[in-house]
Design a protein around this motif. Structure first.
Motif, PDB file in Angstrom:
ATOM      1  N   GLU A 180       0.836  -1.196   0.000  1.00 14.48           N
ATOM      2  CA  GLU A 180       0.000   0.000   0.000  1.00 14.48           C
ATOM      3  C   GLU A 180       0.873   1.248   0.000  1.00 14.48           C
ATOM      4  O   GLU A 180       2.020   1.217   0.458  1.00 14.48           O
ATOM      5  CB  GLU A 180      -0.929   0.026   1.213  1.00 14.48           C
TER       6      GLU A 180
ATOM      7  N   VAL B 230      -8.714  10.211  -0.652  1.00 10.85           N
ATOM      8  CA  VAL B 230      -8.269   8.842  -0.368  1.00 10.85           C
ATOM      9  C   VAL B 230      -8.664   8.494   1.068  1.00 10.85           C
ATOM     10  O   VAL B 230      -8.116   9.074   2.009  1.00 10.85           O
ATOM     11  CB  VAL B 230      -6.746   8.711  -0.546  1.00 10.85           C
TER      12      VAL B 230
ATOM     13  N   LEU C  86      -3.788   3.788  -0.038  1.00 10.78           N
ATOM     14  CA  LEU C  86      -4.069   3.337  -1.404  1.00 10.78           C
ATOM     15  C   LEU C  86      -3.494   1.944  -1.621  1.00 10.78           C
ATOM     16  O   LEU C  86      -2.299   1.718  -1.381  1.00 10.78           O
ATOM     17  CB  LEU C  86      -3.440   4.294  -2.418  1.00 10.78           C
ATOM     18  N   ASP C  87      -4.330   1.021  -2.067  1.00 16.31           N
ATOM     19  CA  ASP C  87      -3.765  -0.273  -2.457  1.00 16.31           C
ATOM     20  C   ASP C  87      -3.168  -0.139  -3.853  1.00 16.31           C
ATOM     21  O   ASP C  87      -3.311   0.885  -4.528  1.00 16.31           O
ATOM     22  CB  ASP C  87      -4.804  -1.390  -2.357  1.00 16.31           C
TER      23      ASP C  87
ATOM     24  N   GLN D 297      -5.583   0.731  -6.778  1.00 17.97           N
ATOM     25  CA  GLN D 297      -5.985   2.140  -6.777  1.00 17.97           C
ATOM     26  C   GLN D 297      -4.836   3.036  -7.228  1.00 17.97           C
ATOM     27  O   GLN D 297      -5.018   3.970  -8.023  1.00 17.97           O
ATOM     28  CB  GLN D 297      -6.435   2.545  -5.378  1.00 17.97           C
ATOM     29  N   TRP D 298      -3.643   2.753  -6.731  1.00 17.78           N
ATOM     30  CA  TRP D 298      -2.472   3.571  -7.087  1.00 17.78           C
ATOM     31  C   TRP D 298      -2.191   3.497  -8.588  1.00 17.78           C
ATOM     32  O   TRP D 298      -1.944   4.519  -9.236  1.00 17.78           O
ATOM     33  CB  TRP D 298      -1.261   3.095  -6.293  1.00 17.78           C
TER      34      TRP D 298
ATOM     35  N   LEU E 258      -4.763   5.472 -10.576  1.00 17.71           N
ATOM     36  CA  LEU E 258      -4.482   6.902 -10.502  1.00 17.71           C
ATOM     37  C   LEU E 258      -3.302   7.288 -11.377  1.00 17.71           C
ATOM     38  O   LEU E 258      -3.364   8.231 -12.166  1.00 17.71           O
ATOM     39  CB  LEU E 258      -4.170   7.297  -9.053  1.00 17.71           C
TER      40      LEU E 258
ATOM     41  N   LEU F 269     -12.403   5.315 -10.650  1.00 18.23           N
ATOM     42  CA  LEU F 269     -11.829   5.647  -9.334  1.00 18.23           C
ATOM     43  C   LEU F 269     -12.869   5.500  -8.236  1.00 18.23           C
ATOM     44  O   LEU F 269     -12.570   5.019  -7.132  1.00 18.23           O
ATOM     45  CB  LEU F 269     -11.268   7.064  -9.362  1.00 18.23           C
TER      46      LEU F 269
ATOM     47  N   SER G 167     -13.389   1.963  -7.392  1.00 18.90           N
ATOM     48  CA  SER G 167     -12.249   1.394  -6.657  1.00 18.90           C
ATOM     49  C   SER G 167     -12.265   1.766  -5.182  1.00 18.90           C
ATOM     50  O   SER G 167     -11.449   1.263  -4.402  1.00 18.90           O
ATOM     51  CB  SER G 167     -10.930   1.861  -7.283  1.00 18.90           C
TER      52      SER G 167
ATOM     53  N   LEU H  71     -12.354   5.211  -4.013  1.00 20.65           N
ATOM     54  CA  LEU H  71     -11.857   6.547  -3.747  1.00 20.65           C
ATOM     55  C   LEU H  71     -13.006   7.559  -3.725  1.00 20.65           C
ATOM     56  O   LEU H  71     -14.106   7.290  -4.202  1.00 20.65           O
ATOM     57  CB  LEU H  71     -10.805   6.944  -4.784  1.00 20.65           C
TER      58      LEU H  71
ATOM     59  N   THR I  17     -14.812  10.634  -5.016  1.00 22.49           N
ATOM     60  CA  THR I  17     -14.850  11.372  -6.274  1.00 22.49           C
ATOM     61  C   THR I  17     -15.943  12.426  -6.311  1.00 22.49           C
ATOM     62  O   THR I  17     -16.141  13.078  -7.341  1.00 22.49           O
ATOM     63  CB  THR I  17     -15.038  10.419  -7.456  1.00 22.49           C
TER      64      THR I  17
END
Length: 435
Positions: A73, A281, A286-287, A290-291, A294, A325, A328, A330, A332
């Motif tokens: 992460e 976040v 962030l896993d 997700q990273w 992005l 996103l 996932s 996050l 938004t």
């Protein structure tokens, strides 16, 4: 109840109690990319990312480091930096090589002093007095080229504000703020500012930092507020040094903004020819999926509010990216219950924490549109926000809940240990709806 002063804290991992004078009697133990900190969940590396700006190549390298050496992460900090946790202590050399190859270690002797936050929407939305990116690259270059700058502590903070007042509210040691007539240099927490020509702003900030280093030599202060006079005499000395260096200086006055507002999640309006989006976040964690989502879309700007702005998105792709996103996990848009919810690492990652505050924060998320809340596992309140928020602190007796405004806190209630339902209800009541 009457308001009381709120003790200061930072994102630094130290053993000092909150509010104690911060002197370097035991050396600067702040973690970096080359100096790992041993935590309960493994070693920790903190990668300073000036302005939070990462190219796609650098972001990919950070993701690779998290996957190869850490817990898988990326952990965002309140200074727009990134932390890797769960590292094996013997991975230091390999980690340093990977980061160096990505351009994330421009100087091995300066990597812990590159604490620079910047207005994350500068140059994107048409607001602000100027685009601060030239200041950002100029200041980082000057810092890495200054021998004396290596004496700055790992907590000393620069802020580059494009004039909108967002990062000016974060309580940095030195703040450069743009306006229509040049640059304003704020030294410490006071309202007095020094006006300098915009092209000279990075050099003025470095000269001010060097003035602090000299002032702190006998006291061992980490930050300007830790000087014996809380830094009251430093602005005049900085002005004197700037004039001696040939910088045109005039005195000014500008109150520091009370509240630092993060970019609203969603599409970034206006301005730039390419699209940009802002996301929050949850708990700054962030896993890898997700990273990569992005960082695959464009350049990243990590924010001091544990979020990210993705820039350089191809026209027509922003809405699809926001949908992905959001799916996932996050933030938004304004409707997320996670908006405004933050926490330190807590148990089991920190030996000083008295509770698993991340799990408690997740159990107590409520409707959107409430006051921000920050959960701390101990009195240090590592990484707490600025402005107005609900402060939840784990104590041996339970959780103390306070409403913080600026540097003062009015105690709201104390919930005894062992009653999670009562804790969640008390936090929800304290947050209330935004007015």
């Amino acid at each position: 109840m009457p308001a009381s002063p709120l003790a200061a804290s930072s994102e630094a991992v130290t053993s000092r109690s909150t509010g104690d004078a911060c002197a370097r009697s035991s050396g600067d133990a702040c973690p970096g990319a080359l100096r790992l900190h041993r935590a309960d969940d493994g070693a920790l590396a903190r990668i300073r990312i000036p302005g939070g700006v990462l190219t796609s190549h650098q972001a990919a390298a950070l993701g690779q480091a998290a996957e190869l050496f850490g817990d898988g992460e990326l952990h965002l900090t309140s200074r727009g930096n990134a932390q890797l946790r769960g590292l094996a202590p013997e991975c230091g050399a390999e980690l340093a090589g990977l980061l160096d190859g990505a351009g994330l270690l421009p100087s091995t002797r300066h990597e812990r002093v590159r604490n620079v936050v910047a207005s994350p929407l500068s140059g994107l939305d048409g607001l602000g007095a100027l685009d601060i990116r030239p200041w950002l690259t100029g200041l980082d270059r000057l810092l890495c080229g200054s021998e004396s700058a290596t004496a700055l502590s790992g907590r000393f903070l620069f802020a580059l504000d494009d004039g909108r007042g967002d990062v000016d509210a974060l309580g940095a040691d030195l703040t450069l703020r743009g306006d229509d007539d040049g640059a304003l240099l704020r030294v410490g927490d006071g309202d007095a500012v020094l006006r300098v020509p915009s092209p000279e702003a990075p050099r003025a900030a470095l000269l001010a930092a060097e003035a602090f280093i000299d002032a702190a030599r006998d006291s061992g202060a980490w930050r300007i507020k830790d000087l014996p006079d809380s830094g009251a005499a430093l602005p005049a000395e900085v002005g004197r040094r700037l004039r001696l260096a040939g910088v045109t200086v005039s005195d000014g006055h500008l109150p520091r903004p009370v509240e630092a507002l993060p970019p609203a999640p969603g599409p970034v309006p206006g301005g730039a020819p390419e699209a940009a989006v802002s996301v929050g976040v949850p708990l700054g964690r962030l896993d890898l999926a997700q990273w990569r989502l992005l960082s695959s879309a464009g350049e990243l700007r990590l924010t001091p509010w544990r979020g990210a702005v993705v820039t350089g998105i191809a026209p027509g792709r922003a809405e699809d990216l926001l949908t992905a996103l959001s799916e996932s996990g996050l933030i938004t848009g304004p409707g997320s219950p996670w908006a405004g919810v933050g926490a330190c690492i807590g148990q089991p990652g920190c030996a000083k924490s008295l509770a698993d505050v991340r799990a408690e924060a997740g159990a107590a998320v409520g409707p959107a549109g409430r006051l921000p809340v920050y959960w701390s596992g101990c009195e240090r309140r590592c990484g707490h926000p600025h402005g107005e928020w609900i402060d939840v602190v784990a104590t041996p007796e339970g959780h103390r809940i306070s409403h913080v405004r600026g540097d003062r806190a009015a105690e709201a209630s104390t919930v005894l240990a062992g009653d999670p339902a009562a804790l969640g209800a008390a936090v929800a009541a304290a947050r209330g709806p935004r007015t």
